[in-house]
Structures are given as structure tokens and as C-alpha cells.
Design an enzyme around this catalytic site. Sequence first.
Site, short mmCIF file in Angstrom:
data_model
loop_
_atom_site.label_atom_id
_atom_site.label_comp_id
_atom_site.label_asym_id
_atom_site.label_seq_id
_atom_site.Cartn_x
_atom_site.Cartn_y
_atom_site.Cartn_z
N GLU A 134 1.04 -1.14 -0.06
CA GLU A 134 0.10 -0.07 -0.01
C GLU A 134 0.87 1.19 -0.06
O GLU A 134 2.32 1.17 0.22
CB GLU A 134 -1.01 -0.02 1.29
CG GLU A 134 -2.06 -1.24 1.31
CD GLU A 134 -2.95 -1.07 2.24
OE1 GLU A 134 -4.09 -0.98 2.03
OE2 GLU A 134 -2.51 -1.05 3.49
N HIS A 189 -9.17 9.31 2.39
CA HIS A 189 -8.72 8.22 1.61
C HIS A 189 -8.85 8.79 0.25
O HIS A 189 -9.88 9.38 0.03
CB HIS A 189 -9.74 6.96 1.94
CG HIS A 189 -9.07 5.71 1.32
ND1 HIS A 189 -8.96 5.44 -0.08
CD2 HIS A 189 -8.26 4.53 2.04
CE1 HIS A 189 -8.31 4.41 -0.20
NE2 HIS A 189 -8.00 3.92 1.14
N ARG A 207 -0.69 8.58 1.58
CA ARG A 207 -2.01 9.09 1.19
C ARG A 207 -2.52 10.45 1.27
O ARG A 207 -3.34 10.80 0.40
CB ARG A 207 -2.85 8.33 2.14
CG ARG A 207 -4.37 7.92 2.03
CD ARG A 207 -4.76 6.97 3.13
NE ARG A 207 -4.55 5.67 2.95
CZ ARG A 207 -5.09 4.63 3.65
NH1 ARG A 207 -5.54 5.03 4.96
NH2 ARG A 207 -4.87 3.27 3.37
N HIS A 263 -11.54 9.42 6.16
CA HIS A 263 -11.37 8.21 6.54
C HIS A 263 -10.84 7.76 7.79
O HIS A 263 -11.34 6.74 8.29
CB HIS A 263 -10.07 7.55 5.49
CG HIS A 263 -9.82 6.23 5.32
ND1 HIS A 263 -10.88 5.28 5.35
CD2 HIS A 263 -8.77 5.47 5.64
CE1 HIS A 263 -10.24 4.13 5.21
NE2 HIS A 263 -9.09 4.02 5.68
N ARG A 307 -1.43 8.92 8.90
CA ARG A 307 -1.30 7.38 9.42
C ARG A 307 -0.62 6.72 8.04
O ARG A 307 -1.23 6.94 6.94
CB ARG A 307 -2.45 6.98 9.83
CG ARG A 307 -2.37 5.49 9.96
CD ARG A 307 -3.83 4.89 10.35
NE ARG A 307 -4.94 5.19 9.39
CZ ARG A 307 -5.29 4.13 8.61
NH1 ARG A 307 -4.76 2.86 8.62
NH2 ARG A 307 -6.16 4.32 7.93
P1 FAD Z 1 -14.13 0.90 15.50
O1 FAD Z 1 -13.82 -0.50 14.78
O2 FAD Z 1 -14.95 2.01 14.55
O3 FAD Z 1 -15.26 0.48 16.66
C1 FAD Z 1 -15.82 1.47 17.39
C2 FAD Z 1 -16.90 0.79 18.31
O4 FAD Z 1 -17.27 1.58 19.27
C3 FAD Z 1 -17.97 0.30 17.30
O5 FAD Z 1 -18.62 -1.03 17.86
C4 FAD Z 1 -19.21 1.35 17.76
O6 FAD Z 1 -20.54 0.89 17.70
C5 FAD Z 1 -18.90 1.57 19.19
N1 FAD Z 1 -19.28 2.83 19.93
C6 FAD Z 1 -19.05 4.24 19.28
N2 FAD Z 1 -19.59 4.97 19.93
C7 FAD Z 1 -20.07 4.09 21.08
C8 FAD Z 1 -20.82 4.88 22.04
N3 FAD Z 1 -20.92 6.15 22.47
N4 FAD Z 1 -21.26 3.90 22.99
C9 FAD Z 1 -21.11 2.30 22.81
N5 FAD Z 1 -20.53 2.01 21.81
C10 FAD Z 1 -20.10 3.05 20.87
N6 FAD Z 1 -7.23 0.24 8.92
C11 FAD Z 1 -6.26 -0.62 8.69
O7 FAD Z 1 -5.42 -1.01 9.74
N7 FAD Z 1 -6.33 -1.56 7.47
C12 FAD Z 1 -7.17 -1.53 6.72
O8 FAD Z 1 -7.11 -2.36 5.83
C13 FAD Z 1 -8.18 -0.53 7.02
N8 FAD Z 1 -9.29 -0.40 6.08
C14 FAD Z 1 -10.25 0.42 6.42
C15 FAD Z 1 -11.47 0.46 5.62
C16 FAD Z 1 -12.53 1.14 5.79
C17 FAD Z 1 -13.80 1.13 5.12
C18 FAD Z 1 -12.62 2.00 6.86
C19 FAD Z 1 -13.69 2.82 7.28
C20 FAD Z 1 -11.27 2.26 7.72
C21 FAD Z 1 -10.27 1.12 7.48
N9 FAD Z 1 -9.20 0.97 8.29
C22 FAD Z 1 -8.15 0.27 7.98
C23 FAD Z 1 -9.14 1.94 9.58
C24 FAD Z 1 -9.68 0.93 10.74
O9 FAD Z 1 -10.63 0.11 10.25
C25 FAD Z 1 -9.93 1.71 11.83
O10 FAD Z 1 -9.03 2.66 12.32
C26 FAD Z 1 -9.99 0.68 13.10
O11 FAD Z 1 -10.94 -0.48 12.66
C27 FAD Z 1 -10.59 1.22 14.23
O12 FAD Z 1 -10.84 0.28 15.37
P2 FAD Z 1 -11.43 0.76 16.53
O13 FAD Z 1 -11.90 -0.66 17.25
O14 FAD Z 1 -10.72 1.94 17.24
O15 FAD Z 1 -12.96 1.50 16.10
C1 SIN Z 2 -7.29 0.34 2.42
O1 SIN Z 2 -7.72 -0.63 2.12
O2 SIN Z 2 -7.05 1.12 1.55
C2 SIN Z 2 -7.49 1.01 3.77
C3 SIN Z 2 -6.31 0.70 4.40
C4 SIN Z 2 -6.05 1.73 5.83
O3 SIN Z 2 -6.82 2.24 5.75
O4 SIN Z 2 -5.14 1.50 6.44
#
Ligand code: FAD
Ligand code: SIN
Length: 551
Positions: A122, A245, A291, A352, A387
Amino acid sequence: MNNNQCDVLIIGGGAAGLSLALRLADQDIAITILSKCELTEGSSLYAQGGIAAVLDNDDNFENHIKDTHVAGAGLCKEDAVRKVVEGAPDAIDWLIKKGVKFTVEDGPEFDGVDGNYHLTREGGHSHRRVIHAKDATGKEVETTLESHVRAQANVTILENHIAIDLITSQKLKKRNGARCYGAYALDTDNNKIETFAARAVILSTGGASKAYLYTTNPDTSTGDGIAMAWRAGCRIANMEFVQFHPTCLYHPYAKGSLISEAVRGEGGLLRLPNGDRFMQNHHLLEELAPRDIVARAIDYEMKKGGHDSVFLDISHKDKDFILDHFPNIAESCEQYGYDMTNEPVPVVPAAHYTCGGVLTDLNGRTDLKRLYAVGESSCTGLHGANRLASNSLLECLVIAKAAADDIAERLKRKETEDLPSLPDWDESKVVDPDEQIVVSHNWDETRRFMWDYVGIVRTRKRLERARNRVELLQEEIVEYYGNFRVNSDLIELRNLATVAELTIECALTRKESRGLHYTLDYPDTNPYAIDTILTPNNFVGHAPIRDWSSS
Ligand code: FAD
Ligand code: SIN
């Protein structure tokens, strides 16, 4: 006093929250996980590209560390980068042992980090180092973690529970040192506000990209944890670094449909509507530049040529290769009438990732004792001003383990007192909302001015316009919040306005362009990299952030 009690309250069921729960679950610890929708609904579930980790003999930690620093434009913290990068192979091994099926080069036989995995590439990575499960890595990771968490007798999962606010000594008017006691949450199935008392509280609520009109994120990303921590007196850092993104499918009905950076990693090219490539005019690494550079280049070309989008083209690759590597992306393009095996697909940048967040140490501790933040809601210093792709899931996993170890150690040493009785939520002065339109209007307005005035290219004038708007909105929201019974839209709007305000404040504070923050008023980068740290009026952290035990 009708408290739910547990040792550890985890708010959020993404990669950060679930992996933290599982790291603690084999001990005699009562854990409650709150999730505002179904358990796994959040950004983690939709992650595509994969997880960055040094797993190849031709690669090494120093390469990954250097790439992270380069992407972070000089603002990453060396200790954070080193800890996360060096923790990656173990984190991947742990996932594999939990049953996560990553894509292998040939054949399905593998049993640990020595397996023959396919590593994709990437933007900003000098080597192939992104381990993945086809183009749906997040789904594979989340569903595997979910199955383990649901099987744990000591883990209580409460879905459709949206946390509203943290319960702190300040709120309780206690004078025995600032600490977190728990949280209030709205059970949206029963429309009832419950009180949760815990020895440690973890914010794993994800990012704040929903503050923008166009985003790749699911509806959950409203910055709830960041806003709750700020209201509770914690410092917030680096919110100006909003990652856009570069390649989100452009179609009126394709709500935030991401096209993974791995498509460019495997040879995808960016083209103007006339078919010309343009990335060679913007960076030596062309389509695989970091990015921020690719997103800005697309924004520039769209504005210069008056185009609605640019195009991502991988149709020169073999059809079977494309369908094998990107089956889900190809399917979602097809749903909107595009055959990515045969034609360029229209793409635009979209909000993103939130690089800033609640300031923490490397064990996820915040300024407030017994309050942790992990994952996208936190700011550990790993990402700096931008990032590096696929470093986010990695940070969730590595820091969740560190936080779990820290919490387990403190619970073992019995440093925590008995759980006090907490007062119930007071609804005596509020009535049912009379005009829901106020909430939906303010939601839309916030997301639009953030997109128009606090986007990829900024100016002081636009930021000041945004600040004026958000101040007016905040007044209305505070008044509305004080008079009416809360519902999830109002809770999220209140948080969205707060993260918008924090983002604008950080952006106005930074008088330079660096990484994701690009302003026409200060186009140059200062020689010294300094974090933007906002301190709330009710700041609680009079002890060093690493001191958790002395309350
Ligand atoms: P999240 O996975 O967003 O989880 C947050 C949780 O908190 C959810 O369950 C939500 O419902 C809950 N929540 C929020 N507020 C409250 C509240 N007030 N009360 C109770 N629950 C609440 N990163 C990578 O490293 N590799 C990738 O390939 C990649 N691809 C991505 C593709 C997409 C489409 C997106 C959107 C992001 C991508 N990212 C990627 C970024 C990465 O997915 C996120 O940064 C990471 O998953 C965040 O994880 P998290 O557990 O911090 O939050
Ligand atoms: C992607 O697959 O392009 C997302 C990867 C990332 O947000 O780290």
C-alpha cells in the site's frame, strides 16, 4: 442507585475493544462490553487492505519504522512507532491462533507467522508487508474475535447501548483525586438510561470521520469517546490530522464505498477523465505515494479540470487476478454499474481516519485515572501527522494488549477500591423532544461545513467561518440537550459538534502545513514538529499521565 457493576467496562466492539476483552478474558475478571449497535458494527468490520507487519525476510522493523515516520511527516513518536511495529508479528500470530484465516500465496495450509502468506503493498510502504484476508480483512478479524468473545462466560455483551457520558469524581463532586468511576449509557431498545460502575473504563469507540459529509466510515464514527473524554477533563491531541482516503467510489448511491489502496498496490493507476495519468506530476512514488499526497493530488486535479471525479484503472491486469484479489470490491463496483476488470472506475477522496484523539501513553492510559483509550479514539503518537496505511488495525491490537496487561496487573495488585454506588441519571428536568428536525438539521449542517471549510485544503478564513458556525450550533445543542430527553441522534450530534470544534481549534492552532493539514496561508513546514494539544478548562491530569495508581 441501580448500578450495573463490573471490573472492566469496554465501550466499543471494534478491533480495539474486542481484542482487549479477549486479552483479559482468561482471568477472573468481569468484563462488560457496550456497543451502540450490533456488537461488531464499526470501522473494523469494513477494513479492506489488511494489517501492516514485518513478516518477510527481505523486510525488517527499521524499514517499517522509517516508512511510518516518513508518512507521519516528522510528528510520530519514536517510542510509539517502535512498540507498535515490533509488536506486529506477535499480534498477527495471536490472530492466527484465534483462527483468523489470512490469504496465503498457494494452498490453505499454514500454522503461524511462518506460513506462506500473501503480503500486499500500500501507499508509503517500501516493502510488501500488508497481511490480509482477500479484500475483507476487517470482517475476517472481527467475526473471529466476536465468536471468541461471545463464548466467554465472564464477558457480558450489551448491544444497542450507547454510552452518553463518563462518571468522574468531578461529576460526583468527590475530592479524593480525579478518576473515572463508570459511565451512563442509553439502552436504545428499551429507551432507558443505565448506570455502569467499573474499576477500569476503556474508550474503544473509534474515530470521528462522520463529522464530514463524505466519508468511508460507517455511521458509528461520531467521535463519541473523544467527546466524552474531553468533557471528562482529558487532553485531546492532533485533531487537525484528518485522513482523507484517496479512492472512494463516486456514485450518488454508493455511500462511502471504499476502493482499497491495495488496488493501487497491485498495479492500479489513477487517470483523468481523458485517460491521462497524473500522479507522476505530484510525487516520485506516483500512485504509491503516502495517502495525504495522493488525496491532495486528486483534489487539485479535480478542481483544476472541473471534474466530478478521477478514475482508478486496474483493467490492464488479468481478470482472474482482479477477481481473486478483490472479489468484494469488484462486486460492490458492479452493484453500481462498473466492471473494474474491464474499465476505469470513478473515485473521489473521502474522510477516512482520525489521526488525533484522546492523549494516551503506550498502555492506553489517559489523563483521567482508571480511564483508558485504545484504537482510533486515542492518540498514542504512532501516526503523527498522517497514518501509514494498515497501521491502524495494528495499533488497535498492540495497544489493546498493553492496556490489558496494565489493567490486569493493577486489578491483581488490588489497587482499586470497592465499587462505589453511583447516582442514577437525572431526568427530572427534561421532557420528550418536540422538534427532532433541529437535530437532523444540525447534523447535516455540521457535516457540510466541515467538508466545505475544514477539508483537504484549508485556509484561515474558511476555518474561522467553520468556527463561527460550530459555536452557534453548540449553543443550540447545549440548550436542546438541557431541556429534552436524550436519544441516540442527539447524543451523537452533541459529540459530533464537539469533535468538529476540536478539529477546527487544532487546525487554527497549527501555523504550518504538515502531513494531512495543508493550509494555503502557511504552505511551508516548520523545522520543528510540535503536537497540537488541547487542554480542557476542567483538566484533570495534574499527575503525570503514566501515574494511574495513586487515587
Ligand atoms: P471501530 O472499529 O470503529 O469500533 C468502534 C466501536 O465503538 C463500534 O462497535 C461502535 O459501535 C462503538 N461505539 C462508538 N461510540 C459508542 C458509544 N457512544 N457507545 C457504545 N459504543 C460505541 N485500517 C487498517 O489498518 N487496515 C485497513 O485495511 C483498513 N481499512 C479500512 C477500510 C474502511 C472502509 C474503514 C472505514 C477503515 C479502514 N481502516 C483500516 C481503519 C480501521 O478500520 C479503523 O481505524 C479501526 O478499525 C478502528 O478500530 P476501533 O476498534 O478503534 O474502532
Ligand atoms: C485500504 O484498504 O485502502 C484502507 C487501508 C487503511 O485505511 O489502512
